[in-house]
Design an enzyme around this catalytic site. Structure first.
Site, short mmCIF file in Angstrom:
data_model
loop_
_atom_site.label_atom_id
_atom_site.label_comp_id
_atom_site.label_asym_id
_atom_site.label_seq_id
_atom_site.Cartn_x
_atom_site.Cartn_y
_atom_site.Cartn_z
N ALA A 24 -22.62 -12.87 78.12
CA ALA A 24 -23.90 -13.45 77.73
C ALA A 24 -23.78 -14.96 77.72
O ALA A 24 -22.84 -15.51 77.15
CB ALA A 24 -24.30 -12.95 76.34
N LYS A 25 -24.73 -15.62 78.35
CA LYS A 25 -24.78 -17.08 78.25
C LYS A 25 -25.61 -17.36 77.00
O LYS A 25 -26.81 -17.64 77.08
CB LYS A 25 -25.37 -17.68 79.53
CG LYS A 25 -25.11 -19.17 79.66
CD LYS A 25 -25.40 -19.64 81.07
CE LYS A 25 -25.54 -21.16 81.12
NZ LYS A 25 -24.35 -21.92 80.74
#
Ligand code: PMP
Length: 309
Positions: free
Chosen positions: A157-158
């Site tokens: 996940a960014k």
């Protein structure tokens, strides 16, 4: 960074830069709960075009899914909004920053009932790692911090909150006189830079860490495809920092950093301590491709005007 910049898209409307604020009492501000993307638009064959827009928006939605945030828009709406924001900015080349966040309320840690907003800003960003670094290369320091364990912060996940660690790593490296930090994973292998994936070159082959512990970088993916299109050997395998000290060449890749040669790690020169020939070859191929001049990968660029027509 400008204090008065280009219009910002928020929840379906373009608003003035100065009006695009978030309430102090917002979950994302207090806890770093949100997801974002970093994308570049380049001036190319077909006018201003966004590089790998679909892949970035897919990752934005995947990041949101991983942390459990429901983005109340479809992928196509966000793609269209990115094009609209670039067109409204008047920039021919720029950086785009879409963020999905909780803009008001949610002061408890559960966020199930919170309203999710999306904003998209653009600004001009030249060489992320500093003027001249694409040409000269950078000096990197191994960080004393470990890249998040895969079972604490989700590495695919960014997510906004993940960047506190990367920010500390980068800031420490700069304070110590280096250009960027290199983080190792929790097993001690080379993982990634603070906002870059890493490649080394040994005996003509490119080696990059597998995706296990790191962000699935879109530039990394592009470089693997571009290198293979040139019949270069690319291997995804774990390696240690001493293998990086003794590599023939090394470089960092990322939307911001583009393809930046790494000429030294922890004060050990890599190769001759100058950008290597394969790094140079991939840099020119990459810059042709982002500008829509590599027909084989023409589908990677979205011309802003055509998307809006
Ligand atoms: N790793 C991290 C931690 C990053 O923040 C980034 C920048 N998004 C990258 C790698 C490179 O990813 P990309 O090529 O998609 O920009």
């Amino acid at each position: 960074m400008e204090t008065q910049g280009s219009p910002i898209w928020i929840d379906g409307k373009l608003v003035d830069w100065s009006e695009a604020s978030v309430h102090f009492v917002s979950n994302s501000f207090q806890y770093g709960f949100g997801v974002f993307e970093g994308i570049r638009a380049y001036e190319g064959e077909a006018g201003t075009s966004i590089f790998r827009l679909d892949a970035h928006i897919d990752r934005l939605f995947n990041s949101a899914k991983i942390i459990g945030l429901d983005i109340p828009y479809g992928r196509d709406e966000i793609i269209e909004a990115c094009c609209e924001t670039v067109a409204a900015s008047g920039y021919t080349q720029c950086y785009l920053r879409p963020v999905a966040y909780i803009g008001y309320g949610g002061m408890g840690l559960s966020y199930g009932d919170c309203r999710v907003s999306v904003g998209i800003a653009t600004w001009y960003w030249g060489e992320y790692l500093g003027q001249g670094k694409l040409e000269q290369g950078i000096r990197v320091k191994t960080s004393s911090y470990t890249r998040h364990h895969i079972n604490s912060n989700m590495s695919k996940a960014k997510a906004c909150g993940n960047y506190m660690l990367f920010q500390m790593a980068r800031t420490d490296a700069l304070r110590d006189g280096y250009d960027e930090a290199l983080l190792l994973d929790s097993q001690g292998h080379v993982a990634e830079g603070s906002v870059e994936n890493v490649f080394i070159v040994r005996n003509g082959a490119l080696i990059t860490p597998p995706l296990t512990y790191i962000l699935d970088g879109i530039t990394r993916d592009s470089i693997i495809a571009l290198a293979r299109s040139q019949r270069l050997e690319v291997r995804e395998e774990f390696f240690t920092r001493d293998a990086m000290y003794t590599a023939d060449e090394a470089f960092f890749v990322g939307t911001g950093a583009e393809i930046t040669p790494v000429i030294a790690l922890d004060n050990r020169l890599i190769g001759r301590g100058t950008p290597g020939p394969l790094t140079r070859q991939l840099q020119s191929l990459y810059f042709e491709t982002v500008r829509g001049r590599n027909k084989r990968f023409g589908h990677w660029v979205t011309p802003v005007s055509r998307a809006m027509a």
